[in-house]
Scaffold this active site. Structure first.
Site, PDB file in Angstrom:
ATOM      1  N   LYS A  47       0.842  -1.261  -0.225  1.00  0.00           N
ATOM      2  CA  LYS A  47       0.210   0.225  -0.381  1.00  0.00           C
ATOM      3  C   LYS A  47       1.255   1.273   0.089  1.00  0.00           C
ATOM      4  CE  LYS A  47      -3.957  -2.673   1.940  1.00  0.00           C
ATOM      5  NZ  LYS A  47      -4.672  -2.744   3.282  1.00  0.00           N
TER       6      LYS A  47
ATOM      7  N   GLN B 139      -5.045  -2.287   9.686  1.00  0.00           N
ATOM      8  CA  GLN B 139      -4.984  -3.565   8.727  1.00  0.00           C
ATOM      9  C   GLN B 139      -5.721  -4.373   9.682  1.00  0.00           C
ATOM     10  OE1 GLN B 139      -3.642  -3.638   5.429  1.00  0.00           O
ATOM     11  NE2 GLN B 139      -4.141  -5.949   5.434  1.00  0.00           N
TER      12      GLN B 139
ATOM     13  N   ASP C  69     -11.749   2.534   3.740  1.00  0.00           N
ATOM     14  CA  ASP C  69     -11.290   1.152   3.888  1.00  0.00           C
ATOM     15  C   ASP C  69     -13.078   0.675   3.210  1.00  0.00           C
ATOM     16  OD1 ASP C  69     -10.016  -0.748   3.622  1.00  0.00           O
ATOM     17  OD2 ASP C  69      -9.015  -0.513   5.900  1.00  0.00           O
TER      18      ASP C  69
HETATM   19  N1  GUN Z   1      -6.998  -7.394   5.830  1.00  0.00           N
HETATM   20  C1  GUN Z   1      -7.486  -8.243   4.476  1.00  0.00           C
HETATM   21  N2  GUN Z   1      -7.981  -7.156   3.720  1.00  0.00           N
HETATM   22  C2  GUN Z   1      -8.152  -6.222   4.150  1.00  0.00           C
HETATM   23  C3  GUN Z   1      -8.313  -4.626   3.599  1.00  0.00           C
HETATM   24  O1  GUN Z   1      -9.180  -4.353   2.516  1.00  0.00           O
HETATM   25  N3  GUN Z   1      -8.604  -3.819   4.191  1.00  0.00           N
HETATM   26  C4  GUN Z   1      -7.871  -3.673   6.121  1.00  0.00           C
HETATM   27  N4  GUN Z   1      -7.985  -2.452   6.680  1.00  0.00           N
HETATM   28  N5  GUN Z   1      -7.762  -4.813   6.199  1.00  0.00           N
HETATM   29  C5  GUN Z   1      -7.161  -5.760   5.316  1.00  0.00           C
END
Ligand code: GUN
Length: 281
Positions: A53, A97, A120
């Site tokens: 990211k 995350q 998100d």
């Molecule tokens: N863990 C797995 N997929 C995601 C996601 O799309 N966003 C976040 N914040 N954590 C994740």
């Protein structure tokens, strides 16, 4: 039929190019979008996701700030950090995350994020706005799926869409967004009786269950569009929830794993950060 591949790499590159262009223009008016990522603990997969990211942000000119916290961090400490980010002018997006260590309540943490910075799209305000068809920050994977269908000119309206999986992050919001595009939507899950009865009628089949190669060509409708959200590690290889070889013999379009939904999900996070920054501007 031999399925055409929906190329996640190509779509992701297009989206990133578009975002980079807009970021460049925003910067001319003195605004640089910013994303804060928060990682708690030392889950190796999560570290890789966050690293990607940050790399994506660099590629398109988005400022990024990575906050890594020890696994012993308390829920209160984490929420305090979020509250500081909520009011910072240089941060447009906040991403925590998941999964979080088990002593932290994920729902409370998500709820602490300013909904306008919830890139998100997991905050109940954003999920609620999405449900009633209003503008909001939509979850990246479901929004990415719609983006993939549209960029391949695949008709959604009036089609039978079947979503397998009912998670809050993928299955449920994917169903809502397909409904918004006027598909007739069915959600199947682990308690569904006779799954194949549903999959064989699906014009658009979205699979998000986390079970390697669970969906095989013999239960897919001829000419269906198959979207594979799975990312499963099997013998050091990444495979989807769909058995690609048999499915691609019957489908008209299919997303590969890797190289499909995952890459577009990453690009949609950048797009959400840009949207949040533009709204603030
Ligand atoms: N863990 C797995 N997929 C995601 C996601 O799309 N966003 C976040 N914040 N954590 C994740």
């Amino acid at each position: 039929m031999v399925a055409q591949i929906i190329d996640g790499k190509k779509i992701s590159a297009e989206i990133k190019q578009e975002v980079a262009e807009e970021v460049k223009n925003l910067k001319k008016s003195g605004i640089q979008p910013g994303l804060a990522t928060i990682l708690v603990g030392d889950d190796p997969a999560s570290h890789i996701y966050v690293k990607n990211k940050v790399k994506d942000c660099n590629e398109v000119g988005i400022y990024s700030e990575k906050i890594v916290l020890p696994k012993e961090t308390t829920e209160g400490e984490l929420i305090s950090i979020i509250e500081e980010l909520n009011v910072r002018n240089d941060i447009d997006g906040i991403l925590v995350q998941l999964p979080l260590p088990s002593h932290i309540d994920e729902f409370e943490v998500i709820r602490a994020i300013n909904p306008e910075k919830d890139v998100d799209g997991f905050h109940p305000i954003n999920q609620g706005l999405m449900l009633i068809g209003k503008e909001a920050l939509y979850p990246c994977t479901p929004a990415g799926i719609i983006e993939m269908l549209k960029r391949y000119n695949i008709e959604i309206s009036g089609k039978n869409a079947v979503v397998i999986g009912r998670s809050n992050i993928v299955g449920k919001p994917a169903a809502v967004l397909l409904l918004k595009e006027n598909a007739t939507v069915t959600i199947c899950h682990s308690r569904t009786k006779d799954l194949s009865e549903f999959t064989k009628n699906a014009d658009i089949l979205v699979v998000a269950v986390g079970r390697p190669k669970m969906i095989t060509g013999d239960i897919i409708k001829e000419g269906a569009v198959v979207i594979d959200v799975g990312i499963n590690r099997v013998d050091d290889k990444i495979v989807g929830d769909v058995d690609f070889d048999s499915a691609s013999e019957v489908a008209s379009y299919i997303t590969p794993v890797p190289g499909g939904v995952g890459l577009v999900t990453r690009a949609m996070l950048l797009k959400n950060t840009l949207i949040a920054a533009k709204r603030r501007a």
